[in-house]
Structures are given as C-alpha cells and as structure tokens.
Design a protein around this motif. Structure first.
Motif, PDB file in Angstrom:
ATOM      1  N   SER A 249       0.811  -1.223   0.000  1.00 30.26           N
ATOM      2  CA  SER A 249       0.000   0.000   0.000  1.00 30.26           C
ATOM      3  C   SER A 249       0.844   1.272   0.000  1.00 30.26           C
ATOM      4  CB  SER A 249      -0.944  -0.002   1.208  1.00 30.26           C
ATOM      5  OG  SER A 249      -0.201   0.036   2.407  1.00 30.26           O
ATOM      6  N   SER A 250       2.037   1.216   0.548  1.00 23.24           N
ATOM      7  CA  SER A 250       2.826   2.445   0.600  1.00 23.24           C
ATOM      8  C   SER A 250       3.152   2.960  -0.796  1.00 23.24           C
ATOM      9  CB  SER A 250       4.114   2.231   1.415  1.00 23.24           C
ATOM     10  OG  SER A 250       4.845   1.165   0.878  1.00 23.24           O
TER      11      SER A 250
ATOM     12  N   GLY B  18      -1.038   2.391  -2.824  1.00 25.25           N
ATOM     13  CA  GLY B  18      -2.218   2.984  -2.220  1.00 25.25           C
ATOM     14  C   GLY B  18      -3.239   1.933  -1.816  1.00 25.25           C
TER      15      GLY B  18
ATOM     16  N   GLY C 163      -6.522   2.868  -5.145  1.00 26.13           N
ATOM     17  CA  GLY C 163      -5.186   3.437  -5.239  1.00 26.13           C
ATOM     18  C   GLY C 163      -5.005   4.703  -4.420  1.00 26.13           C
ATOM     19  N   GLU C 164      -5.975   5.008  -3.600  1.00 28.72           N
ATOM     20  CA  GLU C 164      -5.906   6.242  -2.812  1.00 28.72           C
ATOM     21  C   GLU C 164      -4.642   6.258  -1.945  1.00 28.72           C
ATOM     22  OE1 GLU C 164      -9.337   6.907  -0.432  1.00 28.72           O
ATOM     23  OE2 GLU C 164      -8.496   8.662   0.568  1.00 28.72           O
ATOM     24  N   GLY C 165      -3.923   7.342  -2.032  1.00 34.61           N
ATOM     25  CA  GLY C 165      -2.715   7.506  -1.234  1.00 34.61           C
ATOM     26  C   GLY C 165      -1.479   6.872  -1.847  1.00 34.61           C
ATOM     27  N   ARG C 166      -1.574   6.441  -3.101  1.00 33.55           N
ATOM     28  CA  ARG C 166      -0.398   5.775  -3.691  1.00 33.55           C
ATOM     29  C   ARG C 166       0.733   6.770  -3.892  1.00 33.55           C
ATOM     30  NH1 ARG C 166      -2.329   4.374  -9.894  1.00 33.55           N
ATOM     31  NH2 ARG C 166      -3.715   6.154 -10.154  1.00 33.55           N
TER      32      ARG C 166
ATOM     33  N   LYS D  91      -3.112   0.754  -9.686  1.00 32.55           N
ATOM     34  CA  LYS D  91      -4.098   0.402  -8.665  1.00 32.55           C
ATOM     35  C   LYS D  91      -4.260  -1.114  -8.706  1.00 32.55           C
ATOM     36  CE  LYS D  91      -6.621   4.675  -9.701  1.00 32.55           C
ATOM     37  NZ  LYS D  91      -7.841   5.230 -10.317  1.00 32.55           N
TER      38      LYS D  91
END
Lengths: 422, 232
Positions: free
Chosen positions: B153-154, B157, B162-165, B172
C-alpha cells in the motif's frame, strides 16, 4: 518521506542569498507575519576514502594469468596457470538480478586491464508471462576491468548480442562482433539490412561514465569470431555465420565496405540456417593463414591472408568445431568439437589426424575452445558443461591428450584468455 | 533567496549548517537521490536505516545498519557497496548515471551509513531471487490484507482505488494490472502478480518495482496476498 534540499549550495547561490539578506529589512517592514524555512548548508565530507574497495587483490602471477568468462554465472575466474590454482571467481556485469551474459574476455596484461563483453540472453532462465520479452534486443555491454582485482573501472554500450571480443597486440584496438541472429533472420523493416556491426573501441576511452559511442561498422549477417592482424590490428577477419563468408575489414577506414570472401560455392536458399556456419576465425602464429571453423558444415578450412582466398584444404572435424588453437610452429591444430564432444589434433597441411580424444559428459561437456599458453606441454580446453551448473577448464597433455589438471570455473564458461608474463 | 509569496504570508529562508552525516541522512530520505523527475522512491522506501524509520512496513531491501561491512550484496552479484547502491538508483529510481566515489552525495551517504551501528555480524543478507513465477494456491485472505497493508500500500495505495499511492506509475491493485493483461488466461493473469512481486523490474519485466525475495516475503504470504486481491 521528506523533501529537504540536499545541499547543492554554490558560491553563486550564496551570493544571491547574501544580497537578498540586504534587502530583507525593507521587505519585512512591509509585511506582517513570517514563516521560516530551513535551508541546510551541508559541510563537505572529510574523512577516509568513501566506499573503499574491499575486494582482495589477485596474488602476483609469474607465468600465464588465465581469465575465464562464465556466461551463466556473470563471473570471471582468474587462474594462476603455472601454479595450477584458481585465484578467485568474482562477479562482473551490471544487472544485479538478470544474467548479463559474460561472453568472452580480452586481456592487456601490460597495461593492467581486461575487457569483458556482455551479451544479454534472448530468454532468461526465469519463467513467467513476461520472462522472454525482448531480451534479444537489449544492448550489449563492454566493461573495462582493473586487472589487479577485476573491479569494474569503465563500461561502454555496444549493439545487442556481442559475440567475440579481441584486443590488438598493441592494446590500442578493441573489437567486438555482434552475433545478432534475430537481425540475420528477420530483415530490418526499414532497409532490409540483415547485417550486424562490429564495434571498434579505443580501450583508453572506456570511462566510468560517459564513454564515447564506439565506431560501428556494418559487416555481415551474424558476425561471430574475429581475428586481428598483428601487431596493430589494422585488419579484422570476421567469421560471418549468417553469410557463410569471412569479412575482411580495414579498421583504418571504417567507412569502407568490407570485403566478403565466401567459404564455398553452395548458395544459401534462405538467410539461415547457414550451410557452412563459420563460427570462429583464428590467425596462425605467422599471420599467413586464418583457420575458419564452421559449426554447420563441421569442418575447418584455411584463408590465405596474402591473397584473401580460401585454399583447397577443407578438413572434416566430425563434430561441430568451435575455437581451435594453432601450435606455435603451425604443425598442428587443436580442434574442440561438440556432438560428439572431443578434441582432435590435426595437421593443418594434410588434415591428417594426429590424435583425438572423446570426452564423456562427466569429463568435459560441450568443449568450446582450445588454448595454448607458454607451457609447451599443455593444451587448455574450455568445457561449457550443461550450462546450468559450474563447469571446468581442462589442461591436457599436448601429446597424449590425457588430463593433467582440472580448474573448476563458473557456469557456462566460453573463453579462456591467457595474459602472458610481462 | 527570501521568497515572498504574498504580503501577509511571507516565507523566510534560514540557512543552517549541517554535517555531512546529516546530509547523508537527508539523501536517504529524499527521492532526489536520483535526478529523475518522475522518481518517487527514496532509500527509505525500501530500506530501514534506524529504528526511528521502522514504521512496520515490509520492505524489500535489507536494513542499512552495518551495510558497509557486508561482504556481498544482491545475492552475491555485487561486492562493492557503491555499485550496489547505484543499482538501486538506476533500476528503481530512474537515475541514468551512477554516482562515483568523488560525488558529494555518495560521500555524504557513506558518512551516514558508516555511522550506523551494526545490527549483527558482517554477513551477506540472504536474497533469494525466485526466478520461476508459477501459480500458487489461494492463501489466507486475512493474512493477505496484512501483507498488502505492509508491503504494497505504501506505493500502490489502497486496494482498488489506489488512494494515497506514492505515484500514479504504481498501478491500482488489482484492477489496473488485470486490465493491462486481458490477453492472458485468468491463471496467467494471477501469475503476473507472482511474477511482478518476485521479479520486480528484472527478468523480462519492466517498470521500477523492486523484487521481493523469498526471505522477505514467503510463498505463503504471497498466496495470501493473491487471495486478498480476489484473484481466484
């Protein structure tokens, strides 16, 4: 993750900063509120040499220094030939995961450098939906190695699929062929040109970063073996596997069209497979003849260097001959063959077999090269092995072909180069 | 240097002298260790240098404490620490040219790394490259979420969105990767994930992702990840 400046503060930027400081009081007076941003100014490093080389230097070698390129393990093995000792096997190449394909090596013992060519394989040993993508079109590489520890000191890109790398006797010309079978079999979309190049490199211009592009000479389809005239390497004799010919290339005039000397009268119906398949070209000690070993027609034949014509001497080698070696007096040729695996000693004038030895798989699988050094009684045979496990270099008695010494080397060795004593 | 954004919101630069060691740590934390304008990776993306950097993420690279004393790197394919670092910069971070020993950044990073306390004996960190990417049985989904949260995820995301990718270049997961391989069978599309995790940018794949060795991510954890990504 932060985004701080990394301290590339120059005198110019310092000056601008000081000037802006002079203007600051007036600006501050006009605006309320202040946010301060830290701009680090880093002190230069002071201390011992950074990243000191920890690789041990090779022990001093009095006689021949042998270097073996191990294609399948991306290593070079250094051998003290006279002492019968493997000195070290060290990693080379650029890619830390893929096989770079260490493919042949040249040495300049006087100047203290070796030159390794890397031919990225057309398919990797890996599996997966992407594992065989496009590797055969990856550019090749030549690395310059410091001979005292085989550390990389420079590199230069060459075309895909380096086949052979040789250095002129004077150490001033490094030549790399490009055994580009893909190009040889599928005509280039734009020009229909199936020819691959040889790269002409000034060894002194191989730098750690920013090496100049080598001179490239389009020679023929799938050039593989190459021999240089002595001592300055003005002329290259290139075995053109995909053209069933020897190309004679004037390296003093890179723009001149190479002369192709066909091996025989049989005409190819298609680009490949070759009818003869000339794989290697080795100049005789006197420089008068070039022996050409052809892996498809399984024979050796001889080019008269003065007339640039083939003699009528063509000798069947039973198996596919790879890189033969001339005796210093040119009385015999040592010819390693594959399928069947063995070595044959033949008279280059008559083709008469003086002796031969068949190898079992446990003795020497796929003999690739015969090499002679200063030891007058030994012929060295490079054994490819099964190309998956470490293999060997054998030292055979030149008369009896009995094994005298065995050097363990890396996976898929394909070249033993001997640096003669200085 | 004194940047005036607008009257009322004034930013004042204050130059502060820092040591070469601090410079080295800044490089460790900064994607600008590579001049590539699209790179978002820093050393810390894949390596932990100090306990304060350990956020519980599963990183593909070995800890950096004691790194300079190790005899080899990259599964024995490098025995020169600077060349090993340059491999990261070139293959993952998009740098075109290696650092030399004379580069100030290399010197500063050396100053920082050489000051890190060794966490163990100077031995090579095992790094087994899994060359054969083959299908794996479905693993435990709950474990797979942990693997995704700590290892994927880091950069990629949140799952699906994919939020915060870290970068838009990181697809994603899993939809974008699946969409890029519609020509493959469902099984082979699953193997693509195995291949990417195991091979990263190497062995015929492309991109900038580092490979996860078997020591860093077991086959069981990879199976769990595949299940969490709904690939069965």
């Amino acid at each position: 993750m932060t985004g701080r400046a990394t301290g590339r503060t120059s005198l110019g930027s310092m000056t601008r900063w000081l000037l802006s400081l002079c203007m600051l009081p007036a600006l501050v007076a006009a605006c309320p509120g202040t946010e301060t941003r830290e701009v680090p100014l880093y002190d230069p490093y002071v201390g011992p040499e950074v990243f000191p080389t920890r690789r041990a230097k090779l022990p001093a070698v009095v006689g021949d220094l042998g270097l073996v390129s191990n294609t399948g393990s991306d290593t070079i093995t250094a051998i003290d030939v006279a002492q019968g000792k493997v000195l070290a096997t060290v990693p080379v190449g650029k890619n830390p995961v893929d096989i770079d394909g260490t493919h042949h090596v040249a040495v300049d013992r006087g100047r203290g450098f070796a030159y390794a060519a890397f031919s990225y394989p057309p398919s990797t040993t890996a599996t997966g939906p992407h594992a065989s993508h496009g590797s055969s079109t990856r550019l090749g590489l030549v690395q310059k190695l410091r001979l005292e520890d085989l550390a990389v000191v420079g590199e230069v890109r060459v075309d895909p699929n380096p086949g052979d790398i040789v250095l002129s006797d004077d150490g001033k010309r490094l030549v790399v062929t490009h055994f580009d079978l893909a190009r040889a079999t599928s005509a280039d979309a734009g020009t229909g040109d199936r020819r691959a190049t040889i790269a002409l490199i000034d060894p002194e211009k191989i730098l750690a970063v920013g090496s100049p592009e080598p001179v490239k000479i389009a020679v023929c389809p799938a050039p593989h073996g190459v021999a240089l005239s002595r001592p300055t390497g003005d002329v290259a004799y290139v075995s053109c596997y995909g053209a069933d010919a020897i190309a004679v290339v004037d390296l003093t005039k890179p723009s001149a069209t190479p002369t192709l000397v066909k091996l025989g009268g049989a005409a190819q119906a298609a680009p490949l497979p070759a009818i003869y398949g000339p794989y290697s070209a080795i100049l005789s000690p006197s420089g008068a003849e070039l022996v050409v070993a052809s892996t498809e027609s399984k024979d050796v034949r001889f080019l008269d260097v003065a007339t640039r014509t083939f003699t009528n001497r063509v000798f069947d080698t039973k198996g596919a001959p790879f890189f033969p070696a001339w005796a210093p007096d040119e009385s015999v040729l040592y010819v390693p063959t594959q399928l069947p695996d063995g070595v044959r000693v033949i008279d280059p004038k008559t083709g008469q077999s003086r002796s031969e030895r068949a190898f079992t798989a446990s003795e020497c699988q796929r003999p690739h090269e015969a090499v002679l050094g200063t030891d007058p009684s030994t012929v060295w045979i490079v054994c490819e092995g099964d190309r998956k496990a470490p293999s060997v270099v054998l030292g055979l008695d030149r008369d009896t072909l009995a094994t005298r010494v065995t050097f363990p080397v890396g996976v898929y060795p394909d070249r033993l180069i001997l640096g003669r004593p200085r | 240097m004194a940047a005036l954004v607008a009257c009322g919101t004034r930013t004042e630069d204050r130059v502060t002298r820092r040591t070469a060691v601090e410079h080295g740590r800044a490089i460790y934390l900064d994607p600008r260790a590579s001049p590539s304008t699209v790179n978002r990776f820093a050393c810390v993306t894949c390596h932990v240098a100090e306990p304060r950097d350990d956020d519980g993420k599963l990183r593909p690279g070995a800890p950096l404490a004691g790194v300079l004393a190790r005899p080899t790197y990259w599964h024995g394919q490098e025995d020169d620490a600077l060349r090993a670092i340059n491999a990261c910069r070139i293959y993952f971070m998009g740098a075109q040219e290696p650092w030399s020993r004379g580069d100030e950044e290399a010197k500063a990073l050396y100053a920082y790394l050489s000051g890190l306390p060794a966490s163990g004996p100077p031995v090579a960190v095992p790094f087994t490259v899994v060359e054969s990417a083959v299908d794996l049985p479905a693993g435990d989904r709950a474990r797979g979420k942990v693997v995704f949260d700590t290892a994927c995820s880091s950069c990629h995301g949140a799952k699906r969105t994919g939020e915060g990718r870290l970068t838009e270049r990181a697809p994603k997961l899993p939809e974008q990767t699946l969409a890029e391989h519609t020509y493959l069978s469902p099984t082979d599309r699953r193997v693509v994930f195995v291949e990417k995790v195991r091979h990263g940018v190497f062995l015929g794949y492309s991109g900038t992702m580092p490979p996860f060795s078997r020591e860093v991510m077991s086959d069981a954890d990879l199976s769990a990840l595949l299940a969490y990504l709904d690939l069965y």
